[in-house]
Design a protein around this motif. Sequence first.
Motif, PDB file in Angstrom:
ATOM      1  N   LEU A 284       0.829  -1.210   0.000  1.00 56.39           N
ATOM      2  CA  LEU A 284       0.000   0.000   0.000  1.00 56.39           C
ATOM      3  C   LEU A 284       0.861   1.257   0.000  1.00 56.39           C
ATOM      4  O   LEU A 284       0.553   2.223  -0.704  1.00 56.39           O
ATOM      5  CB  LEU A 284      -0.950  -0.007   1.197  1.00 56.39           C
TER       6      LEU A 284
ATOM      7  N   ASP B 107       1.035   4.289  -2.763  1.00 53.26           N
ATOM      8  CA  ASP B 107       0.645   5.596  -2.246  1.00 53.26           C
ATOM      9  C   ASP B 107       1.739   6.648  -2.455  1.00 53.26           C
ATOM     10  O   ASP B 107       1.478   7.836  -2.360  1.00 53.26           O
ATOM     11  CB  ASP B 107       0.324   5.471  -0.752  1.00 53.26           C
TER      12      ASP B 107
ATOM     13  N   THR C  64       4.031   9.317  -3.992  1.00 49.26           N
ATOM     14  CA  THR C  64       3.917  10.240  -5.127  1.00 49.26           C
ATOM     15  C   THR C  64       5.167  10.160  -5.990  1.00 49.26           C
ATOM     16  O   THR C  64       6.211   9.657  -5.562  1.00 49.26           O
ATOM     17  CB  THR C  64       3.762  11.693  -4.641  1.00 49.26           C
TER      18      THR C  64
END
Length: 76
Positions: free
Chosen positions: A19, A23, A25
């Motif tokens: 995850l 997530d 960037t």
Amino acid sequence: MRSTQLQRGEALRVIQDVLAYFDETTEGYVRRRHRELQGQGLVNAEIFEQIAAELRYRAVAPPELSLRQLRRIVYG
């Protein structure tokens, strides 16, 4: 846990890692990889070329960034 031989705690850590990967960037990835590659002794010219190549293979590839754009992410 049912499909692997991982214990509950191990399975949770794997899920959290996956995850976190998705997530992250583009900017966070560029900064993190720059630090990691610098730590391996690479110089900026090599680092930014490698990061540019790696970005193409991310799960959700960002628009192609120039070497200048990558430098601006790291150094502002």
